[in-house]
Design an enzyme around this catalytic site. Sequence first.
Site, PDB file in Angstrom:
ATOM      1  N   LYS A 163     -20.394 -15.288 -29.616  1.00 35.36           N
ATOM      2  CA  LYS A 163     -21.809 -15.496 -29.290  1.00 35.36           C
ATOM      3  C   LYS A 163     -22.666 -14.485 -30.051  1.00 35.36           C
ATOM      4  O   LYS A 163     -23.710 -14.824 -30.601  1.00 35.36           O
ATOM      5  CB  LYS A 163     -22.023 -15.389 -27.773  1.00 35.36           C
ATOM      6  CG  LYS A 163     -21.465 -16.599 -27.032  1.00 35.36           C
ATOM      7  CD  LYS A 163     -21.447 -16.458 -25.516  1.00 35.36           C
ATOM      8  CE  LYS A 163     -20.702 -17.665 -24.923  1.00 35.36           C
ATOM      9  NZ  LYS A 163     -20.570 -17.622 -23.475  1.00 35.36           N
ATOM     10  N   ASP A 168     -27.877 -20.158 -20.069  1.00 33.52           N
ATOM     11  CA  ASP A 168     -26.650 -20.906 -19.782  1.00 33.52           C
ATOM     12  C   ASP A 168     -26.947 -22.200 -19.010  1.00 33.52           C
ATOM     13  O   ASP A 168     -26.105 -23.092 -18.937  1.00 33.52           O
ATOM     14  CB  ASP A 168     -25.701 -20.057 -18.923  1.00 33.52           C
ATOM     15  CG  ASP A 168     -24.564 -19.443 -19.726  1.00 33.52           C
ATOM     16  OD1 ASP A 168     -24.117 -20.075 -20.690  1.00 33.52           O
ATOM     17  OD2 ASP A 168     -24.117 -18.337 -19.356  1.00 33.52           O
ATOM     18  N   GLN A 197     -21.265 -13.351 -18.988  1.00 31.15           N
ATOM     19  CA  GLN A 197     -20.049 -14.096 -19.304  1.00 31.15           C
ATOM     20  C   GLN A 197     -19.213 -14.273 -18.042  1.00 31.15           C
ATOM     21  O   GLN A 197     -18.971 -13.318 -17.304  1.00 31.15           O
ATOM     22  CB  GLN A 197     -19.256 -13.343 -20.400  1.00 31.15           C
ATOM     23  CG  GLN A 197     -18.049 -14.091 -20.930  1.00 31.15           C
ATOM     24  CD  GLN A 197     -18.391 -15.409 -21.634  1.00 31.15           C
ATOM     25  OE1 GLN A 197     -19.466 -15.572 -22.208  1.00 31.15           O
ATOM     26  NE2 GLN A 197     -17.485 -16.358 -21.570  1.00 31.15           N
TER      27      GLN A 197
END
Length: 284
Positions: A52, A119, A96
């Site tokens: 990422k 997200d 995460q």
Amino acid sequence: MAKIIDGKKISAQIKDELKEEVAKLKEEGTEITLAVIQVGNDPASTVYVRNKKKACEYIGIRSVSYELEESTTEEELIELIEELNNRDDVNGILVQLPVPKHINEDAVIKAISPLKDVDGFHPQSVGALSIGQKGYVSCTPAGIIQLLKRSDIDIEGKECVIIGRSNIVGKPMALLMLRENATVTICHSRTKDLKEVTKRADILIAAVGKPKMITKDYVKEGAVVIDVGIHRLEEGLCGDVDFDDVEPVCSAITPVPGGVGPMTIAMLMYNCVNSRKINETELK
Ligand code: GUN
């Protein structure tokens, strides 16, 4: 012979488009920043986070990274999220997953401001999607829509069957396909006669989490097959779909690796770059 849907190529196109947009924004004096938080050092998470950050670097997004100890408390993590929520120079916040067991994942997701929820996991983002309002969309399902559209596969009016009902893939996938005017069915572990249902699909999306479970017995001749699974077997990576068995009967299929996988990060980058547009809504 089925068309192989090339997720590597399509994700590269999207990242190049975003890179141009970010360069334009920079000329106008605007910088995009993503905050990435990892708690503990789960090796798979470390690889995802590294990828990422690499994508951010490629596109020109500034990434600020927080690598927290496994022993970090829920309160400490939420305190950091709140600090980032309040920072004007941070556009997106990504924690995460999974977080260590002593931290409540739902509480962490809820702590992220819906304005920075790149997200698309916050209940407000999911709710907005379900009632057709603007908001961040979960990256993997959003990436699958891009794979279909950029491969000139029509969605409107098609029978779409999704196997799997997770909050991250199955449910938002169903909502997105509905938004694209497909007729949508979600199957799961309690579905009776699974093969009967999946054989109705013009577009079959497998997010079951079982290596090579979907054989040609589950697939209608000429269907489009999207494989969300990724599993590491001794002989290499594979998906939820038995590719060699299914490829001869379908019209198009995503490979593993190189299908859905690369799209998730591309769409995360999309959400970061478009945070302002996505937020010009009812949210404020
Ligand atoms: N863990 C596995 N996939 C994801 C994802 O898309 N986002 C986050 N935050 N964590 C993950």
